[in-house]
Write a protein that holds these residues in place. Structure first.
Motif, PDB file in Angstrom:
ATOM      1  N   UNK A   7       0.852  -1.186   0.000  1.00 14.43           N
ATOM      2  CA  UNK A   7       0.000   0.000   0.000  1.00 14.43           C
ATOM      3  C   UNK A   7       0.886   1.233   0.000  1.00 14.43           C
ATOM      4  N   UNK A   8       0.538   2.204  -0.824  1.00 11.00           N
ATOM      5  CA  UNK A   8       1.300   3.444  -0.947  1.00 11.00           C
ATOM      6  C   UNK A   8       0.553   4.570  -0.247  1.00 11.00           C
ATOM      7  N   UNK A   9       1.284   5.359   0.557  1.00 10.35           N
ATOM      8  CA  UNK A   9       0.699   6.541   1.184  1.00 10.35           C
ATOM      9  C   UNK A   9       1.636   7.722   0.988  1.00 10.35           C
ATOM     10  N   UNK A  10       1.040   8.909   0.914  1.00 11.39           N
ATOM     11  CA  UNK A  10       1.829  10.128   0.807  1.00 11.39           C
ATOM     12  C   UNK A  10       2.011  10.594  -0.615  1.00 11.39           C
ATOM     13  N   UNK A  11       2.674  11.747  -0.760  1.00 11.82           N
ATOM     14  CA  UNK A  11       2.906  12.328  -2.083  1.00 11.82           C
ATOM     15  C   UNK A  11       4.055  13.315  -2.012  1.00 11.82           C
ATOM     16  N   UNK A  12       4.536  13.672  -3.177  1.00  2.76           N
ATOM     17  CA  UNK A  12       5.571  14.689  -3.296  1.00  2.76           C
ATOM     18  C   UNK A  12       5.466  15.303  -4.686  1.00  2.76           C
ATOM     19  N   UNK A  13       6.224  16.370  -4.939  1.00  2.51           N
ATOM     20  CA  UNK A  13       6.239  17.001  -6.262  1.00  2.51           C
ATOM     21  C   UNK A  13       7.683  17.205  -6.723  1.00  2.51           C
ATOM     22  N   UNK A  14       7.836  17.192  -8.029  1.00  2.00           N
ATOM     23  CA  UNK A  14       9.112  17.496  -8.676  1.00  2.00           C
ATOM     24  C   UNK A  14       8.911  18.667  -9.629  1.00  2.00           C
ATOM     25  N   UNK A  15       9.952  19.459  -9.802  1.00  2.00           N
ATOM     26  CA  UNK A  15       9.894  20.532 -10.787  1.00  2.00           C
ATOM     27  C   UNK A  15      11.034  20.358 -11.784  1.00  2.00           C
ATOM     28  N   UNK A  16      10.687  20.431 -13.044  1.00  2.00           N
ATOM     29  CA  UNK A  16      11.665  20.363 -14.130  1.00  2.00           C
ATOM     30  C   UNK A  16      11.558  21.618 -14.973  1.00  2.00           C
ATOM     31  N   UNK A  17      12.688  22.036 -15.486  1.00  3.54           N
ATOM     32  CA  UNK A  17      12.689  23.109 -16.470  1.00  3.54           C
ATOM     33  C   UNK A  17      12.608  22.482 -17.856  1.00  3.54           C
ATOM     34  N   UNK A  18      11.579  22.843 -18.609  1.00  6.24           N
ATOM     35  CA  UNK A  18      11.419  22.326 -19.959  1.00  6.24           C
ATOM     36  C   UNK A  18      12.090  23.297 -20.920  1.00  6.24           C
ATOM     37  N   UNK A  19      12.972  22.770 -21.754  1.00  3.67           N
ATOM     38  CA  UNK A  19      13.666  23.579 -22.752  1.00  3.67           C
ATOM     39  C   UNK A  19      13.591  22.875 -24.095  1.00  3.67           C
TER      40      UNK A  19
END
Length: 655
Positions: A637-649
């Protein structure tokens, strides 16, 4: 819980559930009497008259208790009156009001009472039905017998309406509100709470404003000096079942009380005289909501049995819906649980005796016909370290009760031998089938939540289908397997890092997830995330999380799912809501293309210029955010979350 002192004030004085039947005045007779019992009507009752009531305090023996008339409220409601009597019996002073005594017949002698023997030769005036809380004496409101017999006539009238199994317009929403409330109380996980809340939102959208106010019947005495009818006591196996069911059952006048699961149903105790027990004035009458490997029922008292065999009981409504179809049975009383708040009878079922056919404010009425419908529920329970056990039940089909009853037998099956381990993982799989050739698969798992999590899932799915506002749908059966293992089989998403900070449209980025588990070292999992081909230059936010995090995004991007116009639309929406896997990592990358929804029809990906044209100036077209989604199955079972930020070029030469 401490029992009150023997001399404490007579608490609530009203006994809730009464069901059916009454004896001839001066003798006990088997079966319906040749003539109706002699009665006194309201105009014939005089303050100061003395008499007695009849009820079962223990086992199956019907015993009398003393009463004296203190007043009469004529036309307390239009055309309805209440006779008030004082109960001086020492047992009732000690216990106060006893839920389960509702319907106990009250008899008066039409003279000064001198020379009479208690329990003999009185004239029936009605049923023990109303009372006060926190009083210094036991004052009881009696429902006049003339009101009750009118209900009996309608129960057997030619051409009478039959029960419609179509739920009331606000029934589904009220149930989902109750389940959300119970889930918060019982600590359901984020995944299950998201499922419940989304199902509730579906019913919010299809429930007319006029039906959104839950119909609440008067509760039992609350200590504020208010006279009211009592609740129907329903014995359930433990406090968690009571907590799960109370928010949706109490508004319908049914109060679940936690009891020892080994005492629910089964063979009556030795020493009780249970041979040839019949429904008779003062006898216990039970309403079996579920039968089989356990007995889930309400208990009350019979008031009158008419010459044609019609049984009258309660002296008040059960849920007051008019035509109904609830099994009625003979029963016995284990004992009276004496509480400072409100006492109640603990009882059991002996044999089905017929069906309650009419449910009105003055009484319930039934006959010996078998006119109710049930559905089989089979629960297989596998608890680590225990042998596999199978439980089988027949659950009542009813417009507003089926989901709660099914949930109760599931929960009590899981907890019959032992409770869930302190730390555990529960897996639920199976199928629920319904009339109209409909079915819904049940397949989920959770850490913690135990029996309540499984029962809540059953209540959510069965309730959403059977308590729909569109058409009559009956439960045809549930087959469920519950696996309960020791330990928390879970990963928490701790962090995520990409192998680069910038990428071009179409590039595949390796992302390393750090996952934590109780009492284990963190582990890493590498997943691949593709930058959308249509991504524009700039900051791109990538959402990585569990199903509870992803569900709202997915549902918002498909608003047509909530455009419900039929039962089949509800089934389809439930399949989506319950189709999100608790054992998967979801990766959601916003799309440049904007979707549009027009009157429930989704167009998920349109060029920006086309979407802007359709949504300009308001109107039926609504913009919806779309996501490129990847689902990565996991073993836990998976719990939690996070975010990533990428620069698109954009690559050189592509600009």
């Amino acid at each position: 819980m401490k029992n009150p002192a023997p001399t404490r004030p007579g608490l609530f004085c009203l006994l809730f559930l009464g069901l059916l039947v009454s004896l001839p005045a001066c003798k006990t007779a088997a079966g319906p009497p040749e003539e109706a019992q002699p009665i006194l009507t309201v105009p014939e009752v005089v303050v100061g008259m003395k008499g007695y009531g009849m009820t079962v305090f223990h086992g199956t023996e019907i015993e009398p208790f003393n009463v004296e008339v203190v007043s009469i409220n004529a036309n307390e409601t239009p055309g309805m009156s209440v006779i008030w009597v004082r109960c001086t019996d020492e047992r009732m002073v000690r216990t106060g009001p006893v839920q389960g005594m509702s319907g106990s017949p009250i008899y008066l002698w039409d003279d000064d009472g001198e020379g009479h023997v208690i329990g003999e030769c009185g004239k029936l005036i009605g049923a023990f039905a109303f009372g006060y809380g926190d009083t210094n004496e036991c004052i009881v409101g009696v429902q006049p017998i003339e009101h009750m017999r009118a209900v009996g006539q309608r129960a057997t009238a030619e051409g009478r309406p039959e029960l419609s199994y179509r739920a009331p317009a606000g029934g589904g929403l009220a149930l989902m509100d109750g389940l959300v409330e119970a889930g918060l109380t019982l600590g359901f996980g984020d995944h299950q709470m998201a499922q419940l809340e989304m199902t509730r939102d579906l019913f919010e959208g299809i429930t007319p404003a006029s039906a959104r106010q839950t119909r609440r019947l008067p509760a039992g005495p609350d200590g504020r000096g208010l006279a009211t009818r009592m609740m129907v006591p329903m014995s359930v196996a433990n406090n968690d079942i009571a907590a799960l069911l109370a928010p949706s059952l109490e508004p319908m006048g049914i109060a679940p009380f936690a009891a020892d699961p080994q005492a629910l149903g089964g063979t009556p105790p030795r020493g009780f005289d249970v041979e040839n027990v019949e429904l008779a004035p003062g006898s216990a009458l039970v309403t079996p909501f579920a039968t089989g490997d356990a007995d889930l029922m309400g208990i009350g008292t019979v008031t009158d049995v008419l010459p044609d065999g019609t049984v009258l009981a309660f002296g008040h409504a059960m849920d007051g819906i008019g035509a109904t179809a609830i099994p009625m049975a003979t029963g016995y009383v284990h004992f009276i649980v004496s509480l400072r708040t409100i006492s109640y009878k603990r009882g059991g079922t002996l044999a089905i005796a017929g069906t309650i056919l009419q449910d009105e404010q003055a009484a319930v009425a039934g006959t010996d016909v078998r006119d109710f419908q049930t559905a089989p529920v089979k629960v297989t329970v596998n608890i680590e370290g225990q042998p596999s056990r199978e439980y089988n039940y027949e659950v009542l089909n009813h417009p507003t009760l089926t989901a709660q009853i099914a949930a109760a037998v599931v929960q009590q099956s899981i907890t019959t031998v032992q409770g869930p381990p302190m730390e555990h993982t529960v897996r639920v799989s199976g199928v629920a089938t319904f009339s109209g050739d409909r079915s819904i698969d049940l397949d989920t798992q959770a850490v913690g939540g135990g029996a309540s999590a499984a029962a809540g899932l059953v209540a959510q799915l069965v309730g959403a289908v059977t308590q729909n506002p569109f058409e009559e749908v009956l439960l045809e059966g549930v087959e469920l397997t519950v696996d309960l293992d020791y330990g928390l089989d879970v990963y928490e998403i701790l962090s995520a890092r990409a192998d680069r900070t910038a990428a071009a449209p179409g590039d595949v980025v390796n992302v390393t997830l750090e996952l934590g588990a109780p009492e284990e070292d963190p582990v890493t999992q590498v997943i691949q995330v593709q930058v959308p081909e249509d991504a524009r230059d700039g900051d791109l936010q990538i959402i990585i999380g569990d199903a509870a995090t992803y569900m709202p995004l997915a549902m918002a991007s498909q608003p047509g799912i909530a455009d419900i116009e039929s039962v089949d639309d509800i089934v389809a929406a439930l399949e989506v809501i319950n189709g999100f896997s608790p054992t998967a990592v979801y990766v959601a990358v916003p799309s440049v293309a904007t979707g549009v929804s027009i009157d429930g029809n989704d167009m998920p990906a349109l060029p920006g210029s086309r979407a802007a044209l359709l949504t300009a100036g308001g109107g039926p077209a609504q913009p919806i955010q779309q996501f490129h989604t990847e689902t990565i199955p996991m073993q836990r079972v998976i719990v939690g979350s996070t975010t990533l930020r990428l620069q698109v070029k954009q690559p050189v030469g592509a600009r």
